[in-house]
Write a protein that holds these residues in place. Structure first.
Motif, PDB file in Angstrom:
ATOM      1  N   ASN A 146       0.825  -1.212   0.000  1.00 61.05           N
ATOM      2  CA  ASN A 146       0.000   0.000   0.000  1.00 61.05           C
ATOM      3  C   ASN A 146       0.859   1.262   0.000  1.00 61.05           C
ATOM      4  OD1 ASN A 146      -2.396  -1.424  -0.095  1.00 61.05           O
ATOM      5  ND2 ASN A 146      -2.644  -1.455   2.124  1.00 61.05           N
ATOM      6  N   ASP A 147       1.944   1.251   0.772  1.00 58.79           N
ATOM      7  CA  ASP A 147       2.848   2.400   0.788  1.00 58.79           C
ATOM      8  C   ASP A 147       3.484   2.615  -0.578  1.00 58.79           C
ATOM      9  OD1 ASP A 147       2.255   2.786   3.447  1.00 58.79           O
ATOM     10  OD2 ASP A 147       4.154   1.963   4.200  1.00 58.79           O
ATOM     11  N   ALA A 148       3.824   1.540  -1.268  1.00 58.62           N
ATOM     12  CA  ALA A 148       4.417   1.647  -2.605  1.00 58.62           C
ATOM     13  C   ALA A 148       3.410   2.232  -3.596  1.00 58.62           C
ATOM     14  CB  ALA A 148       4.903   0.285  -3.076  1.00 58.62           C
ATOM     15  N   LYS A 149       2.153   1.795  -3.517  1.00 59.98           N
ATOM     16  CA  LYS A 149       1.116   2.328  -4.404  1.00 59.98           C
ATOM     17  C   LYS A 149       0.913   3.818  -4.148  1.00 59.98           C
ATOM     18  CE  LYS A 149      -1.574  -1.885  -5.084  1.00 59.98           C
ATOM     19  NZ  LYS A 149      -2.843  -2.565  -4.775  1.00 59.98           N
ATOM     20  N   GLU A 150       0.873   4.193  -2.873  1.00 62.67           N
ATOM     21  CA  GLU A 150       0.688   5.600  -2.519  1.00 62.67           C
ATOM     22  C   GLU A 150       1.865   6.439  -3.020  1.00 62.67           C
ATOM     23  OE1 GLU A 150       0.407   8.010   1.608  1.00 62.67           O
ATOM     24  OE2 GLU A 150      -1.006   6.349   1.384  1.00 62.67           O
ATOM     25  N   GLY A 151       3.060   5.921  -2.880  1.00 61.74           N
ATOM     26  CA  GLY A 151       4.233   6.628  -3.379  1.00 61.74           C
ATOM     27  C   GLY A 151       4.197   6.811  -4.883  1.00 61.74           C
ATOM     28  N   ALA A 152       3.755   5.791  -5.595  1.00 66.71           N
ATOM     29  CA  ALA A 152       3.657   5.874  -7.055  1.00 66.71           C
ATOM     30  C   ALA A 152       2.608   6.909  -7.466  1.00 66.71           C
ATOM     31  CB  ALA A 152       3.314   4.511  -7.643  1.00 66.71           C
ATOM     32  N   GLU A 153       1.508   6.966  -6.737  1.00 70.64           N
ATOM     33  CA  GLU A 153       0.465   7.942  -7.050  1.00 70.64           C
ATOM     34  C   GLU A 153       0.960   9.372  -6.795  1.00 70.64           C
ATOM     35  OE1 GLU A 153      -2.601   6.345  -4.578  1.00 70.64           O
ATOM     36  OE2 GLU A 153      -3.271   4.931  -6.118  1.00 70.64           O
ATOM     37  N   ASP A 174       4.073  10.334  -6.932  1.00 72.16           N
ATOM     38  CA  ASP A 174       5.040  10.610  -7.989  1.00 72.16           C
ATOM     39  C   ASP A 174       4.343  10.978  -9.296  1.00 72.16           C
ATOM     40  OD1 ASP A 174       7.204  10.229  -6.342  1.00 72.16           O
ATOM     41  OD2 ASP A 174       7.599   8.181  -7.017  1.00 72.16           O
ATOM     42  N   SER A 175       3.237  10.319  -9.602  1.00 71.28           N
ATOM     43  CA  SER A 175       2.487  10.647 -10.817  1.00 71.28           C
ATOM     44  C   SER A 175       1.920  12.065 -10.726  1.00 71.28           C
ATOM     45  CB  SER A 175       1.346   9.653 -11.038  1.00 71.28           C
ATOM     46  OG  SER A 175       1.859   8.413 -11.426  1.00 71.28           O
ATOM     47  N   ALA A 176       1.366  12.406  -9.578  1.00 70.86           N
ATOM     48  CA  ALA A 176       0.823  13.761  -9.395  1.00 70.86           C
ATOM     49  C   ALA A 176       1.933  14.800  -9.551  1.00 70.86           C
ATOM     50  CB  ALA A 176       0.174  13.876  -8.026  1.00 70.86           C
ATOM     51  N   TYR A 177       3.075  14.541  -8.951  1.00 72.04           N
ATOM     52  CA  TYR A 177       4.217  15.449  -9.055  1.00 72.04           C
ATOM     53  C   TYR A 177       4.689  15.547 -10.505  1.00 72.04           C
ATOM     54  CZ  TYR A 177       8.755  17.525  -7.965  1.00 72.04           C
ATOM     55  OH  TYR A 177       9.839  18.351  -7.910  1.00 72.04           O
ATOM     56  N   GLY A 178       4.720  14.424 -11.210  1.00 72.83           N
ATOM     57  CA  GLY A 178       5.143  14.420 -12.608  1.00 72.83           C
ATOM     58  C   GLY A 178       4.224  15.234 -13.495  1.00 72.83           C
ATOM     59  N   ALA A 205      -0.423  25.565  -4.197  1.00 75.25           N
ATOM     60  CA  ALA A 205      -0.854  24.764  -3.052  1.00 75.25           C
ATOM     61  C   ALA A 205      -2.371  24.684  -3.058  1.00 75.25           C
ATOM     62  CB  ALA A 205      -0.359  25.392  -1.753  1.00 75.25           C
ATOM     63  N   GLY A 206      -2.872  23.537  -2.675  1.00 75.01           N
ATOM     64  CA  GLY A 206      -4.312  23.310  -2.673  1.00 75.01           C
ATOM     65  C   GLY A 206      -4.798  22.578  -3.911  1.00 75.01           C
ATOM     66  N   SER A 207      -3.931  22.466  -4.935  1.00 78.90           N
ATOM     67  CA  SER A 207      -4.298  21.700  -6.127  1.00 78.90           C
ATOM     68  C   SER A 207      -4.473  20.236  -5.716  1.00 78.90           C
ATOM     69  CB  SER A 207      -3.208  21.810  -7.196  1.00 78.90           C
ATOM     70  OG  SER A 207      -3.091  23.142  -7.648  1.00 78.90           O
ATOM     71  N   THR A 208      -5.453  19.562  -6.290  1.00 72.88           N
ATOM     72  CA  THR A 208      -5.740  18.186  -5.897  1.00 72.88           C
ATOM     73  C   THR A 208      -5.668  17.245  -7.090  1.00 72.88           C
ATOM     74  OG1 THR A 208      -8.124  18.460  -6.204  1.00 72.88           O
ATOM     75  CG2 THR A 208      -7.251  18.881  -3.993  1.00 72.88           C
ATOM     76  N   VAL A 209      -5.322  15.998  -6.773  1.00 73.29           N
ATOM     77  CA  VAL A 209      -5.287  14.919  -7.756  1.00 73.29           C
ATOM     78  C   VAL A 209      -5.967  13.730  -7.105  1.00 73.29           C
ATOM     79  CG1 VAL A 209      -3.811  13.404  -9.109  1.00 73.29           C
ATOM     80  CG2 VAL A 209      -3.113  15.741  -8.693  1.00 73.29           C
ATOM     81  N   THR A 210      -6.813  13.033  -7.853  1.00 71.28           N
ATOM     82  CA  THR A 210      -7.544  11.897  -7.307  1.00 71.28           C
ATOM     83  C   THR A 210      -7.192  10.626  -8.076  1.00 71.28           C
ATOM     84  OG1 THR A 210      -9.369  13.352  -6.713  1.00 71.28           O
ATOM     85  CG2 THR A 210      -9.839  10.989  -6.759  1.00 71.28           C
ATOM     86  N   PHE A 211      -6.812   9.596  -7.338  1.00 75.27           N
ATOM     87  CA  PHE A 211      -6.584   8.265  -7.898  1.00 75.27           C
ATOM     88  C   PHE A 211      -7.608   7.346  -7.239  1.00 75.27           C
ATOM     89  CE2 PHE A 211      -2.448  10.156  -8.572  1.00 75.27           C
ATOM     90  CZ  PHE A 211      -2.055   9.649  -9.789  1.00 75.27           C
ATOM     91  N   GLY A 212      -8.618   6.950  -7.982  1.00 75.27           N
ATOM     92  CA  GLY A 212      -9.660   6.099  -7.395  1.00 75.27           C
ATOM     93  C   GLY A 212     -10.373   6.846  -6.278  1.00 75.27           C
ATOM     94  N   THR A 213     -10.220   6.361  -5.049  1.00 70.76           N
ATOM     95  CA  THR A 213     -10.868   7.013  -3.904  1.00 70.76           C
ATOM     96  C   THR A 213      -9.884   7.851  -3.096  1.00 70.76           C
ATOM     97  OG1 THR A 213     -10.463   5.073  -2.517  1.00 70.76           O
ATOM     98  CG2 THR A 213     -12.566   5.167  -3.689  1.00 70.76           C
ATOM     99  N   LYS A 214      -8.606   7.865  -3.504  1.00 67.97           N
ATOM    100  CA  LYS A 214      -7.592   8.596  -2.745  1.00 67.97           C
ATOM    101  C   LYS A 214      -7.350   9.967  -3.358  1.00 67.97           C
ATOM    102  CE  LYS A 214      -5.336   4.622  -2.887  1.00 67.97           C
ATOM    103  NZ  LYS A 214      -4.203   3.796  -3.098  1.00 67.97           N
ATOM    104  N   VAL A 215      -7.378  10.985  -2.510  1.00 66.51           N
ATOM    105  CA  VAL A 215      -7.180  12.365  -2.954  1.00 66.51           C
ATOM    106  C   VAL A 215      -5.870  12.869  -2.366  1.00 66.51           C
ATOM    107  CG1 VAL A 215      -8.101  14.706  -2.927  1.00 66.51           C
ATOM    108  CG2 VAL A 215      -9.662  12.758  -3.048  1.00 66.51           C
ATOM    109  N   TYR A 216      -5.034  13.458  -3.219  1.00 70.47           N
ATOM    110  CA  TYR A 216      -3.766  14.039  -2.795  1.00 70.47           C
ATOM    111  C   TYR A 216      -3.820  15.540  -3.041  1.00 70.47           C
ATOM    112  CZ  TYR A 216      -2.213   9.225  -2.875  1.00 70.47           C
ATOM    113  OH  TYR A 216      -2.103   7.876  -2.640  1.00 70.47           O
ATOM    114  N   LYS A 267       0.161  15.459  -0.220  1.00 69.50           N
ATOM    115  CA  LYS A 267      -0.227  14.767   0.999  1.00 69.50           C
ATOM    116  C   LYS A 267      -1.594  14.143   0.781  1.00 69.50           C
ATOM    117  CE  LYS A 267      -0.975  15.483   5.914  1.00 69.50           C
ATOM    118  NZ  LYS A 267      -1.073  16.463   6.989  1.00 69.50           N
ATOM    119  N   LYS A 268      -1.741  12.909   1.239  1.00 69.86           N
ATOM    120  CA  LYS A 268      -3.024  12.216   1.117  1.00 69.86           C
ATOM    121  C   LYS A 268      -4.021  12.887   2.049  1.00 69.86           C
ATOM    122  CE  LYS A 268      -4.958   7.584   1.435  1.00 69.86           C
ATOM    123  NZ  LYS A 268      -4.657   6.201   1.786  1.00 69.86           N
TER     124      LYS A 268
END
Length: 136
Positions: A37-44, A46-50, A113-124, A133-134
């Motif tokens: 789960n930590d690896a998936k969160e890290g990948a998400e 990284d994708s948002a940052y990319g 700051a405050g920009s959001t990205v959503t992967f499935g049900t997780k919002v960063y 930050k999740k």
């Protein structure tokens, strides 16, 4: 005199080994699941940052090629496809996991700051320090 050949393990010894292996499995499974789960969160993250960096780079390249141009003071990301992100009049190519929905706000060429990205049900959410930050 009777000679007996005693090779192998008794049933009790085999059961003891099985119980020990089961206990080890019960202890290790949650640890392994947290690592996954930590690896998936890290990948998400990284994708948002990319995605943010891809658009910031596109803005910087546009300004470098045309120094008299100024980036739009504010633009919101729209028209996301599997390989392209559009923000205002700029389009940037991106290869990676594409979240939906995405709500980035860029001001003066930088993600805010405050920009959001959503992967499935997780919002960063993008924090003031530039880290995602999740939040949900």
């Amino acid at each position: 005199m009777k000679i007996t050949n005693k090779k192998g393990f008794t049933l009790i010894e085999l059961l003891a080994v099985i119980v020990i292996l089961a206990v080890i499995a019960l202890i290790a499974t949650p640890i392994i699941m947290n690592v996954i789960n930590d690896a998936k969160e890290g990948a998400e993250k990284d994708s948002a940052y990319g995605i943010a960096k891809a658009l910031e780079t596109e803005i910087a390249q546009t300004m470098a090629l045309n120094p008299t141009s100024t980036p739009e003071s504010t633009c919101k990301v729209s028209n996301i496809t599997s390989t392209t992100i559009t923000c205002g009049t700029l389009s940037a190519s991106y290869k990676g996991s594409m979240p939906t929905p995405i709500d980035f706000t860029f001001e003066n060429g930088a993600a805010q700051a405050g920009s959001t990205v959503t992967f499935g049900t997780k919002v960063y959410t993008l924090q003031d320090d530039g880290e995602f930050k999740k939040t949900a």
